[in-house]
Design a protein around this motif. Structure first.
Motif, PDB file in Angstrom:
ATOM      1  N   MET A   1       0.950  -1.155  -0.090  1.00 25.03           N
ATOM      2  CA  MET A   1       0.107  -0.053  -0.039  1.00 25.03           C
ATOM      3  C   MET A   1       0.915   1.124   0.073  1.00 25.03           C
ATOM      4  O   MET A   1       1.822   1.236   0.740  1.00 25.03           O
ATOM      5  N   SER A   2       0.609   2.201  -1.035  1.00 25.61           N
ATOM      6  CA  SER A   2       1.237   3.264  -0.954  1.00 25.61           C
ATOM      7  C   SER A   2       1.026   4.068   0.411  1.00 25.61           C
ATOM      8  O   SER A   2       0.071   4.313   0.698  1.00 25.61           O
ATOM      9  N   VAL A   3       2.118   5.137   0.459  1.00 25.72           N
ATOM     10  CA  VAL A   3       1.617   6.111   1.656  1.00 25.72           C
ATOM     11  C   VAL A   3       0.626   6.973   1.166  1.00 25.72           C
ATOM     12  O   VAL A   3      -0.256   7.380   2.280  1.00 25.72           O
ATOM     13  N   ASN A   4       0.563   7.721  -0.004  1.00 21.45           N
ATOM     14  CA  ASN A   4      -0.591   8.382  -0.197  1.00 21.45           C
ATOM     15  C   ASN A   4      -1.930   7.608   0.177  1.00 21.45           C
ATOM     16  O   ASN A   4      -2.843   8.327   0.523  1.00 21.45           O
ATOM     17  N   LYS A   5      -1.811   6.539  -0.437  1.00 21.74           N
ATOM     18  CA  LYS A   5      -3.197   5.890  -0.228  1.00 21.74           C
ATOM     19  C   LYS A   5      -3.739   5.579   1.244  1.00 21.74           C
ATOM     20  O   LYS A   5      -4.690   5.733   1.769  1.00 21.74           O
ATOM     21  N   PRO A  98     -14.169   1.912  -2.429  1.00 25.30           N
ATOM     22  CA  PRO A  98     -13.003   1.021  -2.654  1.00 25.30           C
ATOM     23  C   PRO A  98     -12.162   2.071  -2.459  1.00 25.30           C
ATOM     24  O   PRO A  98     -11.955   3.174  -2.279  1.00 25.30           O
ATOM     25  N   MET A  99     -10.705   1.289  -2.273  1.00 23.97           N
ATOM     26  CA  MET A  99      -9.480   1.863  -2.210  1.00 23.97           C
ATOM     27  C   MET A  99      -9.314   2.775  -3.158  1.00 23.97           C
ATOM     28  O   MET A  99      -9.561   2.587  -4.502  1.00 23.97           O
ATOM     29  N   PRO A 100      -8.531   3.997  -2.983  1.00 26.72           N
ATOM     30  CA  PRO A 100      -8.480   4.928  -4.055  1.00 26.72           C
ATOM     31  C   PRO A 100      -7.579   4.773  -5.273  1.00 26.72           C
ATOM     32  O   PRO A 100      -8.008   5.157  -6.527  1.00 26.72           O
ATOM     33  N   ILE A 101      -6.449   3.666  -5.211  1.00 27.56           N
ATOM     34  CA  ILE A 101      -5.894   3.518  -6.392  1.00 27.56           C
ATOM     35  C   ILE A 101      -5.633   1.877  -6.351  1.00 27.56           C
ATOM     36  O   ILE A 101      -5.679   1.413  -5.243  1.00 27.56           O
ATOM     37  N   SER A 102      -5.326   1.294  -7.528  1.00 24.39           N
ATOM     38  CA  SER A 102      -4.821  -0.305  -7.181  1.00 24.39           C
ATOM     39  C   SER A 102      -3.652  -0.341  -6.630  1.00 24.39           C
ATOM     40  O   SER A 102      -2.783   0.409  -6.434  1.00 24.39           O
ATOM     41  N   ALA A 103      -3.585  -1.617  -6.049  1.00 25.41           N
ATOM     42  CA  ALA A 103      -2.371  -2.024  -5.273  1.00 25.41           C
ATOM     43  C   ALA A 103      -1.109  -2.010  -6.096  1.00 25.41           C
ATOM     44  O   ALA A 103      -0.136  -1.439  -5.867  1.00 25.41           O
ATOM     45  N   LYS A 104      -1.202  -2.495  -7.296  1.00 21.62           N
ATOM     46  CA  LYS A 104      -0.081  -2.581  -8.175  1.00 21.62           C
ATOM     47  C   LYS A 104       0.226  -0.854  -8.240  1.00 21.62           C
ATOM     48  O   LYS A 104       1.436  -0.644  -8.355  1.00 21.62           O
ATOM     49  N   ASP A 105      -0.506  -0.012  -8.774  1.00 20.46           N
ATOM     50  CA  ASP A 105      -0.120   1.457  -8.872  1.00 20.46           C
ATOM     51  C   ASP A 105       0.308   2.029  -7.510  1.00 20.46           C
ATOM     52  O   ASP A 105       1.371   2.926  -7.718  1.00 20.46           O
ATOM     53  N   GLY A 106      -0.305   1.854  -6.563  1.00 24.33           N
ATOM     54  CA  GLY A 106       0.341   2.146  -5.223  1.00 24.33           C
ATOM     55  C   GLY A 106       1.621   1.663  -4.948  1.00 24.33           C
ATOM     56  O   GLY A 106       2.628   2.454  -4.503  1.00 24.33           O
ATOM     57  N   LEU A 107       2.047   0.668  -5.199  1.00 21.35           N
ATOM     58  CA  LEU A 107       3.260  -0.072  -5.019  1.00 21.35           C
ATOM     59  C   LEU A 107       4.391   0.547  -5.975  1.00 21.35           C
ATOM     60  O   LEU A 107       5.426   0.934  -5.473  1.00 21.35           O
ATOM     61  N   LYS A 109       4.277   3.380  -7.201  1.00 24.81           N
ATOM     62  CA  LYS A 109       4.515   4.927  -6.626  1.00 24.81           C
ATOM     63  C   LYS A 109       5.422   4.881  -5.257  1.00 24.81           C
ATOM     64  O   LYS A 109       6.186   5.808  -5.119  1.00 24.81           O
ATOM     65  N   THR A 110       5.072   3.974  -4.549  1.00 29.11           N
ATOM     66  CA  THR A 110       5.934   3.889  -3.353  1.00 29.11           C
ATOM     67  C   THR A 110       7.457   3.701  -3.511  1.00 29.11           C
ATOM     68  O   THR A 110       8.156   4.066  -3.125  1.00 29.11           O
TER      69      THR A 110
END
Length: 115
Positions: A1-5, A98-107, A109-110
């Protein structure tokens, strides 16, 4: 999970009247270790280098580590290779979306944030 999420989810939890309790803040979906390595390499613009090492060789190394008190032991190997899957259904139901962005995109970005 990204920090932004994570921040977005926390802000939603703070701004709403939600029952107290334990919530799993996690992305939907699962990733293997190889998937994560490929994702990290992709976010760095590099090719992932994955080695196919037989499981029996790794286990034998861990057993040697048990005897010689090395960093790789059978117990640590088990922790590194076991599955860990959690559900985010409770938090998604509580915030009502739902969560704001997908897991793949969040990772991705992190990973890019550490460059």
């Amino acid at each position: 999970m990204s920090v932004n999420k994570l921040f977005r989810v926390i802000l939603q939890l703070i701004s709403r009247d939600i029952l107290s309790g334990v919530y799993q803040v996690a992305d939907k979906g699962t990733f293997s270790t190889n998937d994560l390595i490929r994702l990290m390499a992709d976010s760095l613009g590099k090719k992932a280098r994955l080695w196919a090492i037989p499981a029996t060789l790794i286990s034998a190394c861990a057993k040697v580590g048990d005897k010689l008190h090395l960093p790789l032991t059978s117990e640590r190997l088990k922790k590194l290779t076991e599955s860990y899957k959690v559900s985010n259904q409770k938090i998604v139901s509580s915030i009502g979306e739902p969560m704001p962005i997908s897991a793949k995109d969040g990772l991705k970005k992190t990973f890019k944030a550490f460059i």
